[in-house]
Write an enzyme that holds these catalytic residues in place. Structure first.
Site, PDB file in Angstrom:
ATOM      1  N   ARG A 229      38.919  38.132  34.832  1.00  0.00           N
ATOM      2  CA  ARG A 229      39.501  38.277  36.158  1.00  0.00           C
ATOM      3  C   ARG A 229      38.554  37.698  37.208  1.00  0.00           C
ATOM      4  NH1 ARG A 229      43.537  38.608  34.076  1.00  0.00           N
ATOM      5  NH2 ARG A 229      45.128  40.236  34.072  1.00  0.00           N
ATOM      6  N   HIS A 277      43.422  29.000  35.594  1.00  0.00           N
ATOM      7  CA  HIS A 277      43.945  30.238  35.005  1.00  0.00           C
ATOM      8  C   HIS A 277      44.936  29.926  33.878  1.00  0.00           C
ATOM      9  CE1 HIS A 277      44.615  34.754  36.052  1.00  0.00           C
ATOM     10  NE2 HIS A 277      44.712  34.549  34.734  1.00  0.00           N
TER      11      HIS A 277
END
Length: 314
Positions: A229, A277
Site C-alpha cells: 500500500r 499499481h
C-alpha cells in the site's frame, strides 16, 4: 436476498453480469439499478464511498474485491457485527509473487548499474554475486508474503520474514514483533513490503528504517520493493534515500496519491522503478468463483473463509 456491487473505479455492470450468470437464483444489482437498501444481504465492495453502508440494515456479509481491506475496515460507518471477507486466490498470489521475484532479481543483478553503463556506452564487466549471498527480507507473511518467501527461497536467496507473530514457514528465518524488527533489518539487503496497512505499519518505509538495512553488500546499497500500500511509504524519505546513497534502488507499485503526481521527484530518479499499481489484480473469473463458493457455503452452513480481524485491520 440480494448482492450489491459497490465498486469504485471498476465496472459494476461487468461484475454484476458475471455474478448473475454464476448465480441465476440470486438477485444481483449495481448502484445504478433500482433496489431497496433493506433487501441487500451481501455487499461486494472496492474503495467504499462515504455512503457505502447507509441503510444496509439487513447486511450479513461484506466481500472485498481486493486482497487489501484497509479501505473497508477504516470506514467510519462499517457495521460492527458484519463479517468482512478478504480476497484470497491463487491467481492473485501468483501475480504478486511474479512481481516480487522479478524485482528482487532485478536489484540483485544490478539493473540500475547496468542501465547507467549502457547510457554511457561503458563496457564494465562487473559480475553480480550469486543469489545465495543475497539476504531478502519480506515484511508481512500472510498469503502473499508466504508464497513470495517460499519461491525466493527455492531460487536460492537467503530469505527472512518479519510479521506481527511467528508463522513457522519451512526454510524461512522468521522475526516477529517490534522487538525483533531491527535485527530483521540489519540482515536484509533487499526489503520487500507485503504488509497490511495498519496504524503501526503506516510510513514504515522511511529513512529510519532504510538506515538500519545491511550496508556494503550490494554495490549500490540496499534496495526496497513495495507492492502493498502507498500508505506504507514516506515518499519524501524514499526520494532522499535514493539520492544520498542510503538506498541503491527502489521498486514502487503503490503510492499515497494515485496516479502518482506529475511533480513527484520519484519520476526523475533512474534508480526508482515505477509501475502503476499493476503488481496483482483480483481477476473477474477468480472473484466470481471465490464469492460464489463463499455464498453457497454460507447459505448451507453459515460458514465463511478468510474473515478479516477488523480490530487488527487484516
Amino acid at each position: 436476498m440480494t448482492l450489491l456491487m459497490h465498486l469504485s473505479d471498476v465496472s459494476e455492470r461487468e461484475w454484476a453480469d458475471a455474478f448473475q450468470k454464476a448465480m441465476p437464483n440470486l438477485k444481483i444489482v449495481t448502484r445504478q439499478d433500482k433496489y431497496e437498501r433493506e433487501e441487500i444481504k451481501y455487499l461486494y465492495v472496492w474503495k467504499p464511498e462515504a455512503d457505502a453502508f447507509d441503510g444496509l440494515d439487513n447486511l450479513e456479509v461484506i466481500f472485498s474485491l481486493g486482497a487489501g481491506v484497509d479501505g473497508i475496515v477504516k470506514h467510519p460507518k462499517l457495521p460492527k457485527d458484519v463479517p468482512v471477507v478478504r480476497f484470497v486466490d491463487d491467481e492473485l498470489t501468483q501475480c504478486m509473487t511474479d512481481y516480487v521475484v522479478a524485482n528482487v532479481g532485478m536489484h540483485h543483478r544490478q539493473l540500475t548499474r547496468y542501465s547507467r553503463e549502457q547510457n554511457q556506452r561503458n563496457w564494465d564487466q562487473y559480475y553480480p554475486e550469486r543469489a545465495s549471498t543475497i539476504n531478502v527480507g519480506i515484511m508481512g507473511l500472510g498469503q502473499l508474503g508466504k508464497d513470495a518467501a517460499e519461491k525466493l527461497n527455492f531460487l536460492g536467496y537467503n530469505v527472512a520474514g518479519w510479521s506481527r507473530s511467528p508463522k513457522a514457514i519451512a526454510g524461512i528465518e522468521e522475526f516477529s514483533g517490534t522487538a525483533e524488527f531491527d535485527l530483521f533489518l540489519a540482515r536484509t539487503d533487499i526489503l520487500v513490503c507485503l504488509l497490511p496497512l495498519t496504524p503501526e505499519t503506516h510510513d514504515i518505509l522511511c529513512m529510519e528504517t532504510f538506515k538500519k538495512l545491511r550496508c556494503g553488500h550490494l554495490p549500490g546499497g540496499p534496495c526496497i520493493v513495495n507492492a502493498a500500500r502507498g500508505g506504507h511509504q514516506n515518499e519524501h524519505d524514499i526520494a532522499a534515500a535514493l539520492q544520498d546513497g542510503t538506498l541503491g534502488a527502489a521498486s514502487l507499485d503503490v503510492f499515497k496519491t494515485e496516479p502518482l503526481l506529475a511533480d513527484s521527484p520519484l519520476w526523475a530518479l533512474d534508480n526508482c522503478y515505477i509501475t502503476p499499481h499493476i503488481a496483482a489484480i483480483s481477476g473477474l473469473k477468480a472473484g466470481v468463483r471465490l464469492v460464489t463458493s463463499q455464498i453457497t457455503q454460507y447459505e448451507a452452513s453459515g460458514d465463511l473463509k478468510h474473515i478479516v480481524d477488523v480490530s487488527r485491520g487484516y
